[in-house]
Enzyme design. Structure first.
Site, short mmCIF file in Angstrom:
data_model
loop_
_atom_site.label_atom_id
_atom_site.label_comp_id
_atom_site.label_asym_id
_atom_site.label_seq_id
_atom_site.Cartn_x
_atom_site.Cartn_y
_atom_site.Cartn_z
N MET A 1 0.85 -1.20 0.00
CA MET A 1 0.00 0.00 0.00
C MET A 1 0.88 1.25 0.00
O MET A 1 1.62 1.50 0.96
CB MET A 1 -0.93 0.02 1.22
CG MET A 1 -2.12 -0.89 1.11
SD MET A 1 -3.25 -0.71 2.51
CE MET A 1 -2.48 -1.76 3.73
N CYS B 1 -1.35 -2.04 -10.82
CA CYS B 1 -1.73 -0.66 -10.52
C CYS B 1 -2.38 0.01 -11.74
O CYS B 1 -1.76 0.11 -12.80
CB CYS B 1 -0.52 0.14 -10.06
SG CYS B 1 -0.98 1.83 -9.63
N LYS C 1 2.33 -9.52 -8.67
CA LYS C 1 0.94 -9.33 -8.25
C LYS C 1 0.16 -8.80 -9.44
O LYS C 1 0.54 -7.78 -10.02
CB LYS C 1 0.90 -8.34 -7.09
CG LYS C 1 -0.48 -7.95 -6.60
CD LYS C 1 -0.38 -7.20 -5.28
CE LYS C 1 -1.71 -6.69 -4.78
NZ LYS C 1 -2.11 -5.42 -5.41
N GLY D 1 -8.50 -9.58 -2.03
CA GLY D 1 -9.70 -8.81 -2.33
C GLY D 1 -10.82 -9.04 -1.35
O GLY D 1 -11.28 -10.16 -1.17
N ALA E 1 -5.45 -5.66 2.10
CA ALA E 1 -5.03 -4.25 2.05
C ALA E 1 -5.92 -3.42 2.96
O ALA E 1 -5.57 -3.16 4.11
CB ALA E 1 -5.06 -3.74 0.60
C1 FNR Z 1 -3.22 -0.28 -2.76
N1 FNR Z 1 -2.91 -1.30 -3.66
C2 FNR Z 1 -1.61 -1.43 -4.12
N2 FNR Z 1 -1.26 -2.52 -4.88
C3 FNR Z 1 0.02 -2.72 -5.24
O1 FNR Z 1 0.33 -3.73 -5.89
N3 FNR Z 1 0.99 -1.82 -4.88
C4 FNR Z 1 0.71 -0.71 -4.12
O2 FNR Z 1 1.62 0.06 -3.79
C5 FNR Z 1 -0.64 -0.47 -3.76
N4 FNR Z 1 -1.01 0.64 -3.04
C6 FNR Z 1 -2.25 0.71 -2.46
C7 FNR Z 1 -2.55 1.72 -1.54
C8 FNR Z 1 -3.77 1.73 -0.87
C9 FNR Z 1 -4.07 2.79 0.13
C10 FNR Z 1 -4.74 0.74 -1.17
C11 FNR Z 1 -6.08 0.72 -0.47
C12 FNR Z 1 -4.47 -0.24 -2.11
C13 FNR Z 1 -3.89 -2.38 -3.96
C14 FNR Z 1 -3.91 -3.38 -2.81
O3 FNR Z 1 -2.64 -3.97 -2.60
C15 FNR Z 1 -4.96 -4.47 -3.04
O4 FNR Z 1 -4.63 -5.21 -4.18
C16 FNR Z 1 -6.39 -3.93 -3.19
O5 FNR Z 1 -6.65 -2.88 -2.29
C17 FNR Z 1 -7.42 -5.05 -2.97
O6 FNR Z 1 -7.31 -5.57 -1.67
P1 FNR Z 1 -8.40 -5.21 -0.52
O7 FNR Z 1 -8.30 -3.74 -0.24
O8 FNR Z 1 -9.75 -5.55 -1.07
O9 FNR Z 1 -7.98 -6.06 0.66
#
Ligand code: FNR
Length: 326
Positions: free
Chosen positions: A12, A110, A149, A209, A232
């Site tokens: 994140m 991303c 990822k 997710g 996340a």
């Molecule tokens: C992310 N996500 C993300 N993914 C990634 O591969 N690299 C990153 O740096 C980030 N940064 C990031 C910041 C914040 C604040 C969020 C909320 C999300 C995506 C994250 O890793 C994840 O794949 C998604 O949020 C889905 O998971 P959740 O939130 O449903 O558990």
């Protein structure tokens, strides 16, 4: 590094710095991803041992700007996630950090324009040859596990085909975020399409997710067949989601995060950003706490706000003592 049966803190941006990773680990996360760092930026960094803090820092040359901070305590569980669009650049950046982390991961999900316009993140999903090039180059030249990822593609069949190609590169695991590139965070994650990938591969798949409660770990495992799960937002909002005993009060989790930020001298902007995200989930930034966080300029201000002045003073006065006892 083992990828079976693991609870994983997701990468994140601006959140996944050292104190947050250690917080998640304290509550039960087995593997903790750092925030995505772009290879161009990391190539400008040099490794410095920070004896004052007890950390290993990767600092932009000629500045004091810490781009990545880690420590011995997380050596066997921290994953360095990188944004890249080029195999050689990715390798050169990874070489700077690979002796200090447990694994290197490439972000292929991303959807943000800065990523995609630079050919990184989700842009890679449309370029399987480049994916192959990046992953095989890293795999051949690094001694640590290499992973990536991804997000879901348009059809489940396309996702499975790409996942099979990724598996052939020799990566140690594949994290699958169960959303497509155009999906918004509020759209439900498609666990059934993660299940299709799990069924098709032999390497561990990390399902990601919509895990918000501890019970969701078992639900997503049963629905997808994956043995490892990545979280996340559920962790951002309450990092104790990893705790088998159930979630702790978010007030207590927040205070513990502030203490860890103080201990590891976290970038004030990152700590404020994370606190604001937590506050917005449970309350609102217009209320006194939110306003005070916004106004804070230093970790000392935050220590005062959360009643941790004594801890702040103790850490400041006894850096070497604190480091020795860690
Ligand atoms: C992310 N996500 C993300 N993914 C990634 O591969 N690299 C990153 O740096 C980030 N940064 C990031 C910041 C914040 C604040 C969020 C909320 C999300 C995506 C994250 O890793 C994840 O794949 C998604 O949020 C889905 O998971 P959740 O939130 O449903 O558990």
């Amino acid at each position: 590094m083992e990828y079976h049966n693991k609870l994983v803190l997701a990468p994140m941006v601006r959140v996944g710095t050292l104190p947050f990773r250690l917080l998640a680990a304290q509550y039960g996360a087995d593997i903790t991803y750092g925030e995505e760092i772009i290879d161009h930026k990391f190539l400008k960094c040099e490794r410095r041992v920070n004896e004052y803090i007890g950390s290993t820092d990767f600092v932009e040359k000629g500045t004091d700007n810490v781009v990545f901070r880690t420590c011995h305590q997380e050596r066997n569980q921290v994953v360095f996630q990188m944004g890249t669009s080029d195999a050689v650049r990715a390798l050169n950046a990874a070489k700077i950090v690979c002796k200090d982390v447990a694994a290197v991961d490439i972000n292929m999900g991303c959807p943000k324009s800065f990523s995609v316009s630079g050919g990184m993140g989700a842009a890679l999903l449309a370029k399987p040859e480049l994916i192959h090039d990046i992953l095989t180059t890293l795999k051949r030249n690094l001694d640590v596990p290499v992973t990536c990822k991804i997000r879901l593609l348009k059809s489940s069949q396309d996702t499975v085909e790409l996942a099979r190609r990724i598996e052939k590169t020799g990566v140690s695991a594949l994290a699958v975020h169960g959303r497509k590139v155009a999906d918004r965070p509020r759209d439900p994650a498609k666990w059934s399409e993660i299940a299709d990938v799990v069924a098709a591969l032999s390497i561990p798949v990390i399902a990601n997710g919509d895990v918000f409660e501890h019970d969701d770990f078992q639900r997503i495992k049963s629905a997808t067949g994956a043995s490892s799960v990545m979280v996340a937002r559920g962790a951002l909002w309450n990092a104790s989601v990893f705790s088998p005993g159930g979630k702790l009060q978010w007030e207590d989790v927040k205070r513990e995060y502030v203490r860890k930020s103080i201990l590891w001298d976290n970038d004030i902007k990152s700590t404020k950003h994370t606190l604001k995200e937590i506050i917005m989930r449970y309350s609102c930034l217009e209320l006194p706490e939110g306003k005070a966080v916004i106004k804070s300029e230093t970790l000392a201000d935050l220590a005062k706000l959360y009643g941790e002045e004594k801890y702040y003073q103790f850490v400041s006065d006894n850096r070497s003592l604190v480091n020795g006892s860690r």
